[in-house]
Design a protein around this motif. Structure first.
Motif, PDB file in Angstrom:
ATOM      1  N   VAL A 293      37.702 -18.618 -37.864  1.00 26.48           N
ATOM      2  CA  VAL A 293      37.278 -17.615 -36.895  1.00 26.48           C
ATOM      3  C   VAL A 293      38.145 -17.741 -35.650  1.00 26.48           C
ATOM      4  CG1 VAL A 293      35.344 -16.785 -35.473  1.00 26.48           C
ATOM      5  CG2 VAL A 293      34.902 -17.719 -37.759  1.00 26.48           C
ATOM      6  N   GLY A 294      38.634 -16.608 -35.167  1.00 25.13           N
ATOM      7  CA  GLY A 294      39.440 -16.600 -33.957  1.00 25.13           C
ATOM      8  C   GLY A 294      38.654 -17.080 -32.759  1.00 25.13           C
ATOM      9  N   TYR A 295      39.263 -17.978 -32.018  1.00 25.84           N
ATOM     10  CA  TYR A 295      38.650 -18.597 -30.848  1.00 25.84           C
ATOM     11  C   TYR A 295      39.501 -18.213 -29.646  1.00 25.84           C
ATOM     12  CZ  TYR A 295      36.361 -22.521 -28.365  1.00 25.84           C
ATOM     13  OH  TYR A 295      35.634 -23.304 -27.505  1.00 25.84           O
ATOM     14  N   PRO A 296      39.095 -17.177 -28.923  1.00 27.77           N
ATOM     15  CA  PRO A 296      39.948 -16.616 -27.871  1.00 27.77           C
ATOM     16  C   PRO A 296      39.917 -17.408 -26.568  1.00 27.77           C
ATOM     17  CG  PRO A 296      37.911 -15.370 -28.013  1.00 27.77           C
ATOM     18  CD  PRO A 296      37.865 -16.417 -29.102  1.00 27.77           C
ATOM     19  N   LEU A 297      40.593 -18.531 -26.575  1.00 27.68           N
ATOM     20  CA  LEU A 297      40.701 -19.319 -25.355  1.00 27.68           C
ATOM     21  C   LEU A 297      41.513 -18.553 -24.313  1.00 27.68           C
ATOM     22  CD1 LEU A 297      41.452 -22.802 -26.932  1.00 27.68           C
ATOM     23  CD2 LEU A 297      39.302 -22.058 -25.891  1.00 27.68           C
ATOM     24  N   GLN A 298      41.308 -18.878 -23.059  1.00 30.51           N
ATOM     25  CA  GLN A 298      42.096 -18.279 -22.000  1.00 30.51           C
ATOM     26  C   GLN A 298      43.515 -18.845 -22.058  1.00 30.51           C
ATOM     27  OE1 GLN A 298      39.886 -19.021 -18.389  1.00 30.51           O
ATOM     28  NE2 GLN A 298      38.301 -17.541 -18.948  1.00 30.51           N
ATOM     29  N   LEU A 299      44.455 -18.185 -21.415  1.00 29.23           N
ATOM     30  CA  LEU A 299      45.850 -18.638 -21.477  1.00 29.23           C
ATOM     31  C   LEU A 299      46.028 -20.061 -20.969  1.00 29.23           C
ATOM     32  CD1 LEU A 299      47.850 -15.446 -20.494  1.00 29.23           C
ATOM     33  CD2 LEU A 299      47.595 -16.497 -22.746  1.00 29.23           C
ATOM     34  N   ASN A 300      45.155 -20.514 -20.052  1.00 29.66           N
ATOM     35  CA  ASN A 300      45.240 -21.886 -19.551  1.00 29.66           C
ATOM     36  C   ASN A 300      44.556 -22.890 -20.475  1.00 29.66           C
ATOM     37  OD1 ASN A 300      42.515 -21.464 -19.092  1.00 29.66           O
ATOM     38  ND2 ASN A 300      42.651 -21.619 -16.864  1.00 29.66           N
ATOM     39  N   GLY A 301      44.036 -22.411 -21.615  1.00 29.53           N
ATOM     40  CA  GLY A 301      43.407 -23.284 -22.597  1.00 29.53           C
ATOM     41  C   GLY A 301      41.923 -23.507 -22.397  1.00 29.53           C
ATOM     42  N   GLU A 302      41.373 -22.936 -21.344  1.00 24.86           N
ATOM     43  CA  GLU A 302      39.945 -23.114 -21.072  1.00 24.86           C
ATOM     44  C   GLU A 302      39.115 -22.109 -21.867  1.00 24.86           C
ATOM     45  OE1 GLU A 302      39.105 -23.121 -16.892  1.00 24.86           O
ATOM     46  OE2 GLU A 302      40.559 -24.713 -16.495  1.00 24.86           O
ATOM     47  N   GLU A 303      37.870 -22.469 -22.058  1.00 23.65           N
ATOM     48  CA  GLU A 303      36.933 -21.624 -22.785  1.00 23.65           C
ATOM     49  C   GLU A 303      36.294 -20.635 -21.811  1.00 23.65           C
ATOM     50  OE1 GLU A 303      32.970 -23.144 -24.153  1.00 23.65           O
ATOM     51  OE2 GLU A 303      33.964 -23.023 -26.098  1.00 23.65           O
ATOM     52  N   GLY A 304      36.545 -19.364 -22.017  1.00 23.73           N
ATOM     53  CA  GLY A 304      35.948 -18.325 -21.184  1.00 23.73           C
ATOM     54  C   GLY A 304      34.759 -17.691 -21.877  1.00 23.73           C
ATOM     55  N   LYS A 305      34.341 -16.568 -21.351  1.00 23.11           N
ATOM     56  CA  LYS A 305      33.177 -15.850 -21.868  1.00 23.11           C
ATOM     57  C   LYS A 305      33.347 -15.452 -23.340  1.00 23.11           C
ATOM     58  CE  LYS A 305      30.472 -11.716 -20.790  1.00 23.11           C
ATOM     59  NZ  LYS A 305      30.376 -10.541 -19.917  1.00 23.11           N
ATOM     60  N   SER A 306      34.515 -14.927 -23.690  1.00 24.60           N
ATOM     61  CA  SER A 306      34.764 -14.495 -25.072  1.00 24.60           C
ATOM     62  C   SER A 306      34.760 -15.674 -26.043  1.00 24.60           C
ATOM     63  CB  SER A 306      36.089 -13.753 -25.169  1.00 24.60           C
ATOM     64  OG  SER A 306      36.046 -12.555 -24.445  1.00 24.60           O
ATOM     65  N   ALA A 307      35.335 -16.789 -25.640  1.00 20.98           N
ATOM     66  CA  ALA A 307      35.353 -17.979 -26.506  1.00 20.98           C
ATOM     67  C   ALA A 307      33.941 -18.520 -26.710  1.00 20.98           C
ATOM     68  CB  ALA A 307      36.259 -19.049 -25.918  1.00 20.98           C
ATOM     69  N   LYS A 308      33.149 -18.509 -25.658  1.00 21.49           N
ATOM     70  CA  LYS A 308      31.759 -18.967 -25.787  1.00 21.49           C
ATOM     71  C   LYS A 308      30.973 -18.071 -26.726  1.00 21.49           C
ATOM     72  CE  LYS A 308      31.639 -21.240 -21.315  1.00 21.49           C
ATOM     73  NZ  LYS A 308      31.228 -21.177 -19.921  1.00 21.49           N
ATOM     74  N   LYS A 309      31.221 -16.769 -26.643  1.00 20.69           N
ATOM     75  CA  LYS A 309      30.540 -15.825 -27.537  1.00 20.69           C
ATOM     76  C   LYS A 309      30.977 -16.057 -28.987  1.00 20.69           C
ATOM     77  CE  LYS A 309      29.404 -10.950 -28.123  1.00 20.69           C
ATOM     78  NZ  LYS A 309      29.683  -9.564 -27.719  1.00 20.69           N
ATOM     79  N   ALA A 310      32.271 -16.305 -29.201  1.00 20.97           N
ATOM     80  CA  ALA A 310      32.771 -16.589 -30.549  1.00 20.97           C
ATOM     81  C   ALA A 310      32.125 -17.861 -31.097  1.00 20.97           C
ATOM     82  CB  ALA A 310      34.291 -16.716 -30.541  1.00 20.97           C
ATOM     83  N   LYS A 311      31.950 -18.849 -30.250  1.00 22.82           N
ATOM     84  CA  LYS A 311      31.309 -20.096 -30.673  1.00 22.82           C
ATOM     85  C   LYS A 311      29.853 -19.838 -31.079  1.00 22.82           C
ATOM     86  CE  LYS A 311      32.395 -23.987 -28.591  1.00 22.82           C
ATOM     87  NZ  LYS A 311      32.447 -25.078 -27.602  1.00 22.82           N
ATOM     88  N   ARG A 312      29.142 -19.039 -30.269  1.00 21.39           N
ATOM     89  CA  ARG A 312      27.752 -18.692 -30.618  1.00 21.39           C
ATOM     90  C   ARG A 312      27.697 -17.914 -31.933  1.00 21.39           C
ATOM     91  NH1 ARG A 312      27.634 -17.012 -25.390  1.00 21.39           N
ATOM     92  NH2 ARG A 312      27.287 -14.834 -25.984  1.00 21.39           N
ATOM     93  N   TRP A 313      28.670 -17.026 -32.130  1.00 24.58           N
ATOM     94  CA  TRP A 313      28.713 -16.237 -33.355  1.00 24.58           C
ATOM     95  C   TRP A 313      28.883 -17.149 -34.571  1.00 24.58           C
ATOM     96  CZ3 TRP A 313      32.027 -15.076 -37.398  1.00 24.58           C
ATOM     97  CH2 TRP A 313      31.732 -13.919 -38.127  1.00 24.58           C
ATOM     98  N   THR A 314      29.784 -18.126 -34.478  1.00 23.28           N
ATOM     99  CA  THR A 314      29.989 -19.034 -35.613  1.00 23.28           C
ATOM    100  C   THR A 314      28.750 -19.886 -35.869  1.00 23.28           C
ATOM    101  OG1 THR A 314      31.045 -20.735 -34.244  1.00 23.28           O
ATOM    102  CG2 THR A 314      32.486 -19.158 -35.312  1.00 23.28           C
ATOM    103  N   GLN A 315      28.042 -20.262 -34.820  1.00 22.44           N
ATOM    104  CA  GLN A 315      26.796 -21.018 -35.003  1.00 22.44           C
ATOM    105  C   GLN A 315      25.746 -20.167 -35.718  1.00 22.44           C
ATOM    106  OE1 GLN A 315      26.183 -22.026 -30.885  1.00 22.44           O
ATOM    107  NE2 GLN A 315      27.362 -23.931 -31.027  1.00 22.44           N
ATOM    108  N   THR A 316      25.668 -18.900 -35.338  1.00 26.60           N
ATOM    109  CA  THR A 316      24.731 -17.991 -36.004  1.00 26.60           C
ATOM    110  C   THR A 316      25.152 -17.748 -37.444  1.00 26.60           C
ATOM    111  OG1 THR A 316      24.297 -16.919 -33.875  1.00 26.60           O
ATOM    112  CG2 THR A 316      23.617 -15.720 -35.846  1.00 26.60           C
ATOM    113  N   LEU A 317      26.455 -17.588 -37.677  1.00 26.57           N
ATOM    114  CA  LEU A 317      26.966 -17.426 -39.038  1.00 26.57           C
ATOM    115  C   LEU A 317      26.603 -18.638 -39.888  1.00 26.57           C
ATOM    116  CD1 LEU A 317      28.645 -15.902 -41.161  1.00 26.57           C
ATOM    117  CD2 LEU A 317      30.680 -17.034 -40.208  1.00 26.57           C
TER     118      LEU A 317
END
Length: 145
Positions: free
Chosen positions: A55-79
């Motif tokens: 699953v794509g994990y859209p980290l920010q360009l500086n490598g930090e986890e932003g809002k989209s990455a956190k949502k992707a993480k929640r999605w994988t947990q739900t999956l």
């Protein structure tokens, strides 16, 4: 299987049986929120006997986890929870950094002679291909060591 999450569409890519090449499979319409497509993704897992999902994990360009990455993480947990409910406990899920994968997908489509106006309908599955191909290449490199 590669999954590129988007609020409009979720791109799906699959690999060949030898785990050498990724190819686009589908774009699933997400109706504004990719949590709506969980059952469709699970149907693909079941239909194609998938045992590993990237699953794509859209980290920010500086490598930090932003809002989209956190949502992707929640999605994988739900999956994960839903896969377990369906008895698909042996399917592994991996989050993979996807920074600039959409840019690379646009570049590949342009190189293939596909005009920008046609990108919107296929960009997500092409981004999923790039994501999955990267994971396949990483897997082969680990196997050679």
């Amino acid at each position: 299987m590669g999954v590129d999450l988007g609020n409009a569409r979720v791109g799906i890519a699959l690999s060949d049986p030898d785990l050498l090449l990724a190819h686009p499979e589908d774009n699933i319409h997400a109706s504004g929120d990719y949590f709506y497509v969980l059952d469709d993704v699970i149907a693909c897992v079941d239909d194609y006997d998938v045992n590993h999902i990237v699953v794509g994990y859209p980290l920010q360009l500086n490598g930090e986890e932003g809002k989209s990455a956190k949502k992707a993480k929640r999605w994988t947990q739900t999956l994960r929870k839903k896969l377990d409910l369906y008895g698909l406990n042996d399917v592994t899920i991996e989050l993979k950094d996807e920074r600039l994968s959409s840019v690379a997908a646009h570049d590949q489509l342009l190189d293939a002679g596909i005009s920008m106006r046609h990108h919107r309908t296929i960009i997500d599955s092409q981004a999923a291909v790039i994501l999955l191909q990267s994971a396949l290449d990483d897997h082969r490199a680990r196997m050679r060591r």
